[in-house]
Design an enzyme around this catalytic site. Structure first.
Site, PDB file in Angstrom:
ATOM      1  CE  LYS A 177      -1.583   2.706   3.235  1.00  0.00           C
ATOM      2  NZ  LYS A 177      -1.522   3.982   2.496  1.00  0.00           N
ATOM      3  N   GLY A 230       7.367   4.793   8.274  1.00  0.00           N
ATOM      4  CA  GLY A 230       6.514   5.958   8.477  1.00  0.00           C
ATOM      5  C   GLY A 230       6.773   6.546   9.850  1.00  0.00           C
ATOM      6  CB  SER A 231       4.777   8.830  11.911  1.00  0.00           C
ATOM      7  OG  SER A 231       3.569   8.099  11.935  1.00  0.00           O
ATOM      8  CB  VAL A 234       1.499   5.124  11.868  1.00  0.00           C
ATOM      9  CG1 VAL A 234       0.868   3.959  11.122  1.00  0.00           C
ATOM     10  CG2 VAL A 234       0.627   6.367  11.726  1.00  0.00           C
ATOM     11  N   GLY A 235       3.810   3.540  13.584  1.00  0.00           N
ATOM     12  CA  GLY A 235       4.622   2.333  13.787  1.00  0.00           C
ATOM     13  C   GLY A 235       4.242   1.614  15.083  1.00  0.00           C
ATOM     14  CD  GLU A 252      14.077   0.680   9.264  1.00  0.00           C
ATOM     15  OE1 GLU A 252      14.548   1.686   9.822  1.00  0.00           O
ATOM     16  OE2 GLU A 252      14.614  -0.439   9.344  1.00  0.00           O
ATOM     17  CB  CYS A 286      13.536   8.995   7.890  1.00  0.00           C
ATOM     18  SG  CYS A 286      14.426   8.109   6.623  1.00  0.00           S
TER      19      CYS A 286
HETATM   20  P1  NAD Z   1       2.758   8.051   8.303  1.00  0.00           P
HETATM   21  O1  NAD Z   1       3.105   7.241   9.494  1.00  0.00           O
HETATM   22  O2  NAD Z   1       1.686   9.063   8.446  1.00  0.00           O
HETATM   23  O3  NAD Z   1       2.274   7.104   7.100  1.00  0.00           O
HETATM   24  C1  NAD Z   1       3.078   6.053   6.612  1.00  0.00           C
HETATM   25  C2  NAD Z   1       2.184   5.036   5.938  1.00  0.00           C
HETATM   26  O4  NAD Z   1       1.336   4.435   6.916  1.00  0.00           O
HETATM   27  C3  NAD Z   1       1.251   5.612   4.861  1.00  0.00           C
HETATM   28  O5  NAD Z   1       1.151   4.712   3.792  1.00  0.00           O
HETATM   29  C4  NAD Z   1      -0.075   5.726   5.603  1.00  0.00           C
HETATM   30  O6  NAD Z   1      -1.191   5.696   4.740  1.00  0.00           O
HETATM   31  C5  NAD Z   1      -0.029   4.501   6.503  1.00  0.00           C
HETATM   32  N1  NAD Z   1      -0.877   4.567   7.694  1.00  0.00           N
HETATM   33  C6  NAD Z   1      -1.260   5.667   8.391  1.00  0.00           C
HETATM   34  N2  NAD Z   1      -2.022   5.303   9.444  1.00  0.00           N
HETATM   35  C7  NAD Z   1      -2.121   3.953   9.414  1.00  0.00           C
HETATM   36  C8  NAD Z   1      -2.772   2.990  10.252  1.00  0.00           C
HETATM   37  N3  NAD Z   1      -3.456   3.350  11.334  1.00  0.00           N
HETATM   38  N4  NAD Z   1      -2.634   1.690   9.929  1.00  0.00           N
HETATM   39  C9  NAD Z   1      -1.924   1.310   8.859  1.00  0.00           C
HETATM   40  N5  NAD Z   1      -1.296   2.170   8.038  1.00  0.00           N
HETATM   41  C10 NAD Z   1      -1.391   3.474   8.311  1.00  0.00           C
HETATM   42  O7  NAD Z   1       4.122   8.690   7.775  1.00  0.00           O
HETATM   43  P2  NAD Z   1       4.367   9.660   6.534  1.00  0.00           P
HETATM   44  O8  NAD Z   1       3.827  10.996   6.899  1.00  0.00           O
HETATM   45  O9  NAD Z   1       3.893   9.031   5.275  1.00  0.00           O
HETATM   46  O10 NAD Z   1       5.976   9.681   6.482  1.00  0.00           O
HETATM   47  C11 NAD Z   1       6.729  10.477   7.310  1.00  0.00           C
HETATM   48  C12 NAD Z   1       7.287   9.687   8.469  1.00  0.00           C
HETATM   49  O11 NAD Z   1       7.992   8.555   7.974  1.00  0.00           O
HETATM   50  C13 NAD Z   1       8.318  10.463   9.276  1.00  0.00           C
HETATM   51  O12 NAD Z   1       8.123  10.229  10.642  1.00  0.00           O
HETATM   52  C14 NAD Z   1       9.642   9.879   8.833  1.00  0.00           C
HETATM   53  O13 NAD Z   1      10.688  10.017   9.745  1.00  0.00           O
HETATM   54  C15 NAD Z   1       9.267   8.468   8.608  1.00  0.00           C
HETATM   55  N6  NAD Z   1      10.230   7.802   7.712  1.00  0.00           N
HETATM   56  C16 NAD Z   1      11.118   6.924   8.266  1.00  0.00           C
HETATM   57  C17 NAD Z   1      12.070   6.283   7.475  1.00  0.00           C
HETATM   58  C18 NAD Z   1      13.048   5.300   8.068  1.00  0.00           C
HETATM   59  O14 NAD Z   1      13.596   4.497   7.313  1.00  0.00           O
HETATM   60  N7  NAD Z   1      13.313   5.311   9.360  1.00  0.00           N
HETATM   61  C19 NAD Z   1      12.105   6.553   6.096  1.00  0.00           C
HETATM   62  C20 NAD Z   1      11.187   7.460   5.582  1.00  0.00           C
HETATM   63  C21 NAD Z   1      10.245   8.069   6.399  1.00  0.00           C
END
Ligand code: NAD
Length: 498
Positions: A177, A230-231, A234-235, A252, A286
């Site tokens: 996704k 992602g964040s 959410v992680g 991550e 990130c």
């Molecule tokens: P986000 O957590 O908002 O979303 C990431 C993904 O998760 C998206 O596809 C989103 O649709 C999905 N998502 C959101 N809520 C969900 C839920 N409840 N259940 C399942 N999936 C859900 O993050 P973002 O705004 O897309 O990206 C920015 C964040 O990602 C920053 O915190 C950044 O540091 C992090 N990031 C980390 C790395 C790494 O490798 N450590 C790399 C890139 C980005």
């Protein structure tokens, strides 16, 4: 009726509409009048269909010899290389980062695909002597099954490839996704797989929201691995959802990365690094540098140098080759950045450049903000502690090397850090004592290569790493195999104990 191009889900080798019958828009953040296309607003039924296809395809994909899987990946890499410019242009249009960087993003996917194609002829296990006569011991990697991938928008094709290619080479099948801001880049990845003969059901894509698509992708009983980038917020939800059934999860997450500048650093070089680290990808990496810790003896001089350069960064539409920084990815992200600029001011940091939205002319069409620098940042401030994910850099003063290391570690995150110094002892000490997953000496906090492990400590990750052979450990499990050719019963730890 809109004449926008409609993009479909990719399930079981076919492009199909969502059962919901609904779509969402994908617009250019540099010019919101440009509609790139309509994408499927999918739901749980679509996810179930994709996972069923992946589960069925797994039965035969896992048995395809890994070198043959590698040959297919090799062809996918060639296809991505041939289409690199188009893919990169489309990526700049859907997420805003400048064309040089989207070419880098696509190249990273190409590198990862070639790299994992090569792993098809390795996937090394080990042989080791047995403690008993006429017995042979070895380890082999076994795939797990269906993997769910949930990815962010900041590296729209690189991050999906980091997950997909190691999973596929190990013999798993996948459902992905993409982030709702950047589905087109994953469509391009799926097309490359389709065109180069990856069998139906091995790779599947379902577009839509985190709650409607992401949640069922995590919860489904047939999914064996969830890989999420992602964040941290959410992680944590993903981690908790996987815990009851011990589903594997690779997480991550966020960062609050620091660059240290010591009094003996080459200041021009340190300024170059800080500008690239803080404002590359509009600060939406990130690994972005969001904290700078500068030694007191060079503090004022360094600030003068960096502020002048930051003022002159050319902001605009990333398709213009001369532009150095693009827009924020969407309005929410722009508002978050503006909110943190206000927080920085209220908390007492001193703003030395930027600090506002760019308006007038073409700027009014997108989500542009000036590169912003705060000085006199202290460790109690929110802009020191919280991830902003935008072009906002906070500079703090340190009195000594020991101070700098303590300040570097003063964060809940642990992704990337760097030090600028000419003193080899300080460089090695910092390398040892700064607790992150990635560390740079005389280079910015960004710039990972695909054949080294990628990931972070503390609340950035859960111990796994992406990229390199480390990624194979996420997508395979070890099986230890003992072959006894003695023809008699030999009992470990008993028969040969004396
Ligand atoms: P986000 O957590 O908002 O979303 C990431 C993904 O998760 C998206 O596809 C989103 O649709 C999905 N998502 C959101 N809520 C969900 C839920 N409840 N259940 C399942 N999936 C859900 O993050 P973002 O705004 O897309 O990206 C920015 C964040 O990602 C920053 O915190 C950044 O540091 C992090 N990031 C980390 C790395 C790494 O490798 N450590 C790399 C890139 C980005």
């Amino acid at each position: 009726m809109s004449d926008a191009k409609i993009y479909k889900n990719f399930i079981n080798g076919k492009w199909v509409e969502s059962k919901s019958g609904e779509t969402f828009e994908n617009r250019n953040p540099a010019d919101t009048s440009e509609l790139l296309g309509l994408f499927q607003k999918s739901n749980e039924d679509d996810v179930n269909e994709a996972i069923a296809a992946a589960a069925e395809a797994y039965k035969s994909w896992r048995l395809v010899p890994a070198p043959k899987r590698g040959e297919m990946l090799y062809r996918v890499a060639n296809r991505l290389l041939a289409d690199k410019e188009r893919i990169s242009q489309e990526m700049t249009k859907e997420m805003g980062k400048i064309i040089k960087e989207t070419r880098g993003d696509t190249q990273e996917a190409i590198d990862m695909t070639y790299y994992m194609a090569g792993e098809g002829r390795r996937l090394l296990g080990m042989t080791t002597p047995s403690e008993m006569m006429s017995k042979f011991n070895m380890t082999i990697r076994q795939p797990l099954g269906v993997c769910s991938f949930i990815t962010p928008w900041n590296f729209p094709i690189a991050i999906p490839s980091w997950k997909m290619m190691p999973a596929l080479i190990c013999g798993n099948t996948i459902v992905i996704k993409p982030a709702t801001d950047t589905p087109l880049s994953v469509v391009n990845l799926m097309k490359a797989c389709e065109e180069e003969g990856i069998p139906p059901g091995v790779v599947n894509m379902v577009t839509g929201s985190g709650s409607k698509v992401g949640t069922p992708m995590i919860m489904h009983g047939d999914v064996k691995v969830v890989s999420f980038t992602g964040s941290t917020e959410v992680g944590r939800i993903v981690s908790e959802a996987c815990a009851p059934n011990f589903k594997h999860s690779c997480l991550e997450m966020g960062g609050k990365n620091v660059q240290i500048v010591m009094d003996d650093a080459k200041l021009e070089l340190a300024v170059d690094g800080a500008l690239w680290g803080a404002f590359g990808t509009t600060g939406q990496r990130c690994t972005a540098t969001s904290r700078l810790v500068v030694h007191k003896d060079v503090y004022n001089k360094f600030i003068d140098m960096i502020a002048e350069r930051a003022e002159n960064i050319k902001v605009g539409n990333g398709l213009d080759e001369s532009v150095e920084m693009g827009p924020c990815v969407n309005e929410d992200q722009l508002n978050t950045v503006l909110k943190y600029i206000e927080i920085g001011k209220t908390d007492g940091a001193k703003m030395v450049c930027g600090g506002e939205r760019l308006t007038g002319g073409d700027y009014d069409k997108g989500f542009f903000v000036k590169p912003t620098i705060f000085t006199d940042v202290t460790q109690d401030m929110r802009i020191w502690k919280e991830e902003i994910f935008g072009p906002v850099l906070g500079i703090a003063k340190c009195n000594s090397f020991e101070d700098a290391v303590e300040m570097a570690n003063d964060t809940i995150y642990g992704l990337s850090a760097s030090i600028y110094t000419q003193d080899i002892n300080k460089a090695y000490t910092a390398m040892r004592d700064v607790y992150t997953g990635i560390f740079y000496v005389n280079a910015p906090t960004i710039g990972a290569e695909t054949h080294l492990p990628f990931g972070g400590t503390k609340e950035t990750g859960n111990g796994h790493r992406e990229a390199a052979t480390a990624a194979l450990d996420v997508y395979s499990e070890w099986k230890s195999v003992y072959v006894d050719y003695s023809g008699v019963l030999q009992r470990a730890q008993i028969d040969n104990a004396e």
